[in-house]
Design a protein around this motif. Structure first.
Motif, PDB file in Angstrom:
ATOM      1  N   ASP A  67       6.447 -38.838 -62.090  1.00 38.63           N
ATOM      2  CA  ASP A  67       5.480 -38.369 -61.104  1.00 38.63           C
ATOM      3  C   ASP A  67       4.118 -38.395 -61.781  1.00 38.63           C
ATOM      4  OD1 ASP A  67       7.237 -37.822 -58.990  1.00 38.63           O
ATOM      5  OD2 ASP A  67       7.794 -35.907 -59.890  1.00 38.63           O
ATOM      6  N   LEU A  68       3.302 -39.356 -61.391  1.00 38.01           N
ATOM      7  CA  LEU A  68       1.967 -39.489 -61.967  1.00 38.01           C
ATOM      8  C   LEU A  68       0.930 -39.222 -60.886  1.00 38.01           C
ATOM      9  CD1 LEU A  68       2.497 -42.804 -63.969  1.00 38.01           C
ATOM     10  CD2 LEU A  68       2.568 -40.481 -64.858  1.00 38.01           C
ATOM     11  N   THR A  69      -0.217 -38.705 -61.289  1.00 40.47           N
ATOM     12  CA  THR A  69      -1.285 -38.500 -60.321  1.00 40.47           C
ATOM     13  C   THR A  69      -1.915 -39.855 -60.001  1.00 40.47           C
ATOM     14  OG1 THR A  69      -2.994 -38.174 -62.000  1.00 40.47           O
ATOM     15  CG2 THR A  69      -1.791 -36.201 -61.246  1.00 40.47           C
ATOM     16  N   GLU A  70      -2.630 -39.917 -58.895  1.00 40.69           N
ATOM     17  CA  GLU A  70      -3.309 -41.165 -58.529  1.00 40.69           C
ATOM     18  C   GLU A  70      -4.302 -41.567 -59.615  1.00 40.69           C
ATOM     19  OE1 GLU A  70      -4.881 -40.211 -54.677  1.00 40.69           O
ATOM     20  OE2 GLU A  70      -3.032 -40.799 -53.664  1.00 40.69           O
ATOM     21  N   GLU A  71      -4.940 -40.574 -60.256  1.00 43.07           N
ATOM     22  CA  GLU A  71      -5.902 -40.872 -61.324  1.00 43.07           C
ATOM     23  C   GLU A  71      -5.196 -41.500 -62.521  1.00 43.07           C
ATOM     24  OE1 GLU A  71      -5.816 -37.828 -59.794  1.00 43.07           O
ATOM     25  OE2 GLU A  71      -7.675 -37.990 -58.634  1.00 43.07           O
ATOM     26  N   GLU A  72      -4.001 -40.981 -62.856  1.00 41.04           N
ATOM     27  CA  GLU A  72      -3.256 -41.554 -63.981  1.00 41.04           C
ATOM     28  C   GLU A  72      -2.831 -42.982 -63.682  1.00 41.04           C
ATOM     29  OE1 GLU A  72      -1.271 -37.483 -65.827  1.00 41.04           O
ATOM     30  OE2 GLU A  72      -0.291 -38.481 -64.136  1.00 41.04           O
ATOM     31  N   VAL A  73      -2.399 -43.238 -62.451  1.00 43.97           N
ATOM     32  CA  VAL A  73      -2.017 -44.593 -62.065  1.00 43.97           C
ATOM     33  C   VAL A  73      -3.228 -45.517 -62.152  1.00 43.97           C
ATOM     34  CG1 VAL A  73      -1.194 -46.042 -60.152  1.00 43.97           C
ATOM     35  CG2 VAL A  73      -0.087 -43.843 -60.628  1.00 43.97           C
TER      36      VAL A  73
END
Length: 106
Positions: A67-73
């Motif tokens: 589960d990654l945040t949109e910013e991490e992606v």
């Protein structure tokens, strides 16, 4: 709080992401010390110390859902698609094998 994105990666994919985002570009790319990156480091730390090929092969092929945040992606997209050109090196071809298509940065 930003939305979480579920990403399926193999352990090999996680190693590549950390290589390009953390090891090679730390300092040039902000946002590589987030919780998602810490989770990836923890997963890689579980690598067996055995030299047994079968054991290691099973480890690298193991799939996990992160589960990654949109910013991490977006940060990972940037590392895999843009940043390596700072060193005038070709982009890592491996990205096509395990990383989903880049997310539009808007």
């Amino acid at each position: 709080m930003s939305n979480l994105v579920k990403i399926d990666l193999t352990m090999y994919g996680i190693a590549e992401v950390l290589t390009w985002c953390h090891d090679r570009n730390k300092g040039r790319v902000p946002g590589v010390e987030t919780e998602g990156f810490q989770k990836m480091k923890a997963l890689l730390a579980e690598k067996p110390q055995s030299a047994d090929y079968f054991t290691l092969d099973q480890f690298w092929k193991k799939k996990v859902t992160l589960d990654l945040t949109e910013e991490e992606v977006a940060t990972i997209d940037r590392c895999l698609y843009d940043i390596p050109n700072f060193d005038n090196e070709p982009l890592p071809q491996i990205r096509h094998k395990f990383w989903p298509k880049p997310v539009a940065a808007h």
